[in-house]
Design an enzyme around this catalytic site. Sequence first.
Site, PDB file in Angstrom:
ATOM      1  N   CYS A  68       0.992  -0.908   0.005  1.00 45.60           N
ATOM      2  CA  CYS A  68       0.401  -0.147   0.089  1.00 45.60           C
ATOM      3  C   CYS A  68       1.124   1.171   0.028  1.00 45.60           C
ATOM      4  CB  CYS A  68      -0.564  -0.021   1.599  1.00 45.60           C
ATOM      5  SG  CYS A  68      -2.970  -0.522   0.977  1.00 45.60           S
ATOM      6  N   VAL A  69       0.319   2.714  -1.164  1.00 43.03           N
ATOM      7  CA  VAL A  69       1.098   3.331  -1.046  1.00 43.03           C
ATOM      8  C   VAL A  69       0.360   4.623  -0.728  1.00 43.03           C
ATOM      9  CG1 VAL A  69       3.533   3.371  -2.039  1.00 43.03           C
ATOM     10  CG2 VAL A  69       1.203   3.351  -3.359  1.00 43.03           C
TER      11      VAL A  69
END
Lengths: 110, 99, 135
Positions: free
Chosen positions: A109-110
């Site tokens: 997840c960014v």
Amino acid sequence: MAINVAGKSIETDEEGYLTNLGDWSEEVANEIAKAENVDMSQNHWEVVNFLREYYNEYQIAPAVRVLTKAIGKKLGPDKGNSKYLYELFPYGPAKQACKIAGLPKPTGCV
Amino acid sequence: MLHIVNKSPTERSALASCLAHARKGGAVLLIEDAVYAATKGSAAQASVERALRELPVYALGPDLDARGMGASVIDGVKVVDYGGFVDLVIEHRTSQSWL
Amino acid sequence: MTQVAEDIEREAGAEAVVKKFMFVNRKAPHGTIYALEGLEVVLISAAFDQDVSLAFLDDGVYQLLKGQETKAIGVKNFSPTYRALEGYDVEKLYVERESLEARGISEQQLLVAVQVVSAGEMAELMEQQDVIISS
């Protein structure tokens, strides 16, 4: 950053994830949920507890796809779909539910 | 497949492992500290020469020169420059780095 | 996102065909960051629906040993995460027999189900890949 629970200050990162997993408690979860505008119901707790069990076993927060599949396996297909999970956690089951569960941000997840 | 090795053969086992998995049709490129394997008298000389019977072995010239080894390259090992490095990557369908 | 993950995304996005990706692990788990970062890249890449496999050879086989306890050295014990791979649909784990033997390790000491293959078979598997990512 920090959140205050019962007069105690608990450290979080700049996105609101707990710095120390060990600081988590149900009160802390309720406090994070409040900040996220999530009203914790039985169904929310079911997912949050599932995430904590998953983390305890595998030492990672699962990707959304993996979470969805695993929830379906454990709690049935009516809950193992992204529509259901996004209704509970509008900003994303992985990100938002993990935050409330006191877990780090899911890998990827960014 | 192009096998790229960058560790000295006397410090790490990367080259030995690479040579145990490289197959005919592939090629081995030695860069950075791995170029020591391409030099005469190195403990790796015999295994490099054995590999040469099966597939081409290349060494990166600038890395050899930087280490004062430009004139000691084992016969049969081809020295390439950076352009040659790029050509090798293009010639082979895949490359694998033995870190 | 790491550079490797970006490379994967670009590779995967360029066309809809499924490519064979092999992640080659040759390093012991806790002395360097390679093993942990390699595992993270695998987990990220699992989102791209490619044909993913993992290879463990040389010191990489140490990553899969049961009974790792890292608390006292102050690093994360990521060994249980290998057991999560199945849930990520990463089910092809190859371990090289010669590497196990050279370290006195038996298959029963590994914490996840794997396929033990010879060095020759491993070389063959490597040849079949479209992309090999080493750590």
